[in-house]
Design an enzyme around this catalytic site. Structure first.
Site, mmCIF file in Angstrom:
data_model
loop_
_atom_site.group_PDB
_atom_site.id
_atom_site.type_symbol
_atom_site.label_atom_id
_atom_site.label_comp_id
_atom_site.label_asym_id
_atom_site.label_seq_id
_atom_site.Cartn_x
_atom_site.Cartn_y
_atom_site.Cartn_z
ATOM 1 N N LYS A 188 0.835 -1.204 0.000
ATOM 2 C CA LYS A 188 0.000 0.000 0.000
ATOM 3 C C LYS A 188 0.876 1.262 0.000
ATOM 4 C CE LYS A 188 -3.425 -2.851 0.058
ATOM 5 N NZ LYS A 188 -4.310 -3.304 1.118
HETATM 6 C C1 LIG Z 1 -5.263 -4.413 1.515
HETATM 7 C C2 LIG Z 1 -6.708 -4.211 1.636
HETATM 8 C C3 LIG Z 1 -7.445 -4.562 2.788
HETATM 9 C C4 LIG Z 1 -6.837 -5.331 3.921
HETATM 10 O O1 LIG Z 1 -5.703 -4.770 4.422
HETATM 11 P P1 LIG Z 1 -4.818 -5.550 5.495
HETATM 12 O O2 LIG Z 1 -4.070 -4.440 6.182
HETATM 13 O O3 LIG Z 1 -3.917 -6.450 4.704
HETATM 14 O O4 LIG Z 1 -5.709 -6.299 6.407
HETATM 15 C C5 LIG Z 1 -8.774 -4.220 2.847
HETATM 16 N N1 LIG Z 1 -9.395 -3.611 1.818
HETATM 17 C C6 LIG Z 1 -8.742 -3.297 0.691
HETATM 18 C C7 LIG Z 1 -9.481 -2.608 -0.407
HETATM 19 C C8 LIG Z 1 -7.394 -3.609 0.555
HETATM 20 O O5 LIG Z 1 -6.751 -3.323 -0.586
#
Ligand SMILES: *Cc1c(COP(=O)(O)O)cnc(C)c1O
Length: 385
Positions: A188
């Site tokens: 991210k």
């Molecule tokens: C990555 C992601 C999540 C989950 O994130 P984590 O921190 O890995 O639990 C939830 N929603 C979206 C749209 C994502 O891209």
């Protein structure tokens, strides 16, 4: 292989983590609060509650919104599993609203139509998870209006959109959503290795989120059912979890936050370069909606099969064979076996399914060089012309 995404860490990030390792607190120490305050400030929100990942953040956000058995949560089918699963954790029913064919985000007009129908049927949702797909918020202005009219809570899943803005204000400011969730997973925008956060302006929600992340415990005498027994005393007043983040992770997140503008600047630059370099290929490129400034987590193209010799799958595999680590975001959630078992089927959300048949996520991350990007473009040209 050039990956589709990766973290950007430098020595200052490493030093920040080492400093915490040498301190008295590995977890539940002061760095978590500093990370929360810095994020709240950056996003112009009153409260920020850090947790171990965004999946946990979505879960407690749903609980704080009062979601439970017999209730309904709606979200986009074009998202990661977690945006829907959080409803199931609470025992609620999950349903989806199809995507806008241009932005690939939940379609606010389709939502309006579905809500009108649901009102007649008595099946209105309690929570809408509005996913900021690829880093660009949905039509939140319209969604917020609908939320007032139909009395549901908007949780923005801004896992892709740390540092993005909407209507001239930071995503997370709480103007259009009761709660906003961020992810700090390494692919991210900024990372704490694993990590997530919920932002809100509502004190009641913030208090509830803080309690739910730590076993449902409180040390606040005002929340207790009887006078404190002494300085050691705490009470569990509801069922919570251990969803805490560590100080090590918070230190990494805080250090990364100081580079957020640079990261997004480079992501925007690369996205603009893709726009330019891919303009004449048989691909549909991402389109922006006027009020949203994307954080550019993903750069997705759609293969226009009727204008290519190769199929979508052949283009995808050709890129992988050429060392371009493309990916596909997302397989429509309703087509997963778990959701099919709940009654969903092919054809339920045709825009999301059409999108799935064409989409490819290209490499995009701050350390991607112009030369690497040129190589990606060259391979795409070779495979689609
Ligand atoms: C990555 C992601 C999540 C989950 O994130 P984590 O921190 O890995 O639990 C939830 N929603 C979206 C749209 C994502 O891209």
């Amino acid at each position: 292989m050039i990956p589709y995404g990766r973290q950007s860490l430098d020595q200052t990030d490493i030093d920040a983590v080492v400093e915490v390792l040498q301190s008295d607190w590995l977890t539940q120490g002061p760095t978590i609060e500093r990370f929360e305050q810095a994020m709240a400030e950056r996003c112009q929100a009153d409260f920020a509650v850090a947790v171990c990942n965004a999946t946990a953040a979505l879960h407690i956000a749903c609980l704080a919104a009062g979601l439970g058995p017999g209730d309904r949560l709606w979200t986009s089918p074009n998202t990661f599993l977690a945006s829907a699963n959080c409803g199931r954790y609470c025992g609620a029913d999950v349903d989806f609203v199809d995507i806008d064919p241009l932005t690939w985000n939940l379609d606010a007009y389709a939502l309006e139509a579905r809500l009108e129908q649901a009102e007649r049927d008595g099946t209105l949702p309690k929570v809408l998870v509005a996913v900021a797909f690829s880093g660009q918020s949905c039509d939140l202005r319209k969604i917020a209006e609908l939320a007032v009219r139909y009395n549901f809570t908007v949780i923005e899943d801004a896992s892709h959109a740390v540092g993005a803005s909407y209507a001239g204000r930071p995503v997370g400011c709480g103007e259009f959503a009761a709660m906003t969730v961020f992810s700090f997973h390494p692919v991210k925008i900024i990372t704490s290795a694993e990590g997530g956060m919920v932002l809100t302006n509502r004190p009641v929600l913030a208090e509830r989120l803080q309690r739910l992340r730590s076993h449902g415990m409180t040390r606040d005498p005002q929340q207790m059912t009887e006078p404190s027994h002494g300085p050691w005393y705490y009470q569990q007043i509801e069922l919570g979890f251990n969803y805490r983040i560590t100080d090590l992770q918070a230190a990494l997140g805080l250090s990364q936050l100081s580079k957020l503008d640079d990261f997004i600047g480079r992501r925007r630059e690369l996205a603009a370069r893709y726009d330019q370099l891919l303009a004449y290929l048989p691909l549909t490129l991402p389109s922006s909606q006027p009020e949203a400034e994307s954080a550019w987590h993903l750069y997705v193209v759609r293969v226009q099969a009727e204008r290519c010799n190769l199929s979508h799958r052949q283009v995808f595999e050709g890129l992988r064979s050429a060392g371009v680590g493309v990916n596909l975001h997302y397989i429509p959630v309703h087509l997963q076996p778990y959701y099919r078992d709940l009654g969903f089927a092919e054809g339920d959300f045709p825009e999301a399914e059409r999108y799935y048949a064409e989409a490819i996520s290209l490499p995009l991350y701050p350390l991607l060089s112009d030369e690497q990007q040129d190589y990606v473009v060259e391979q795409l040209r070779r495979l689609t012309e």
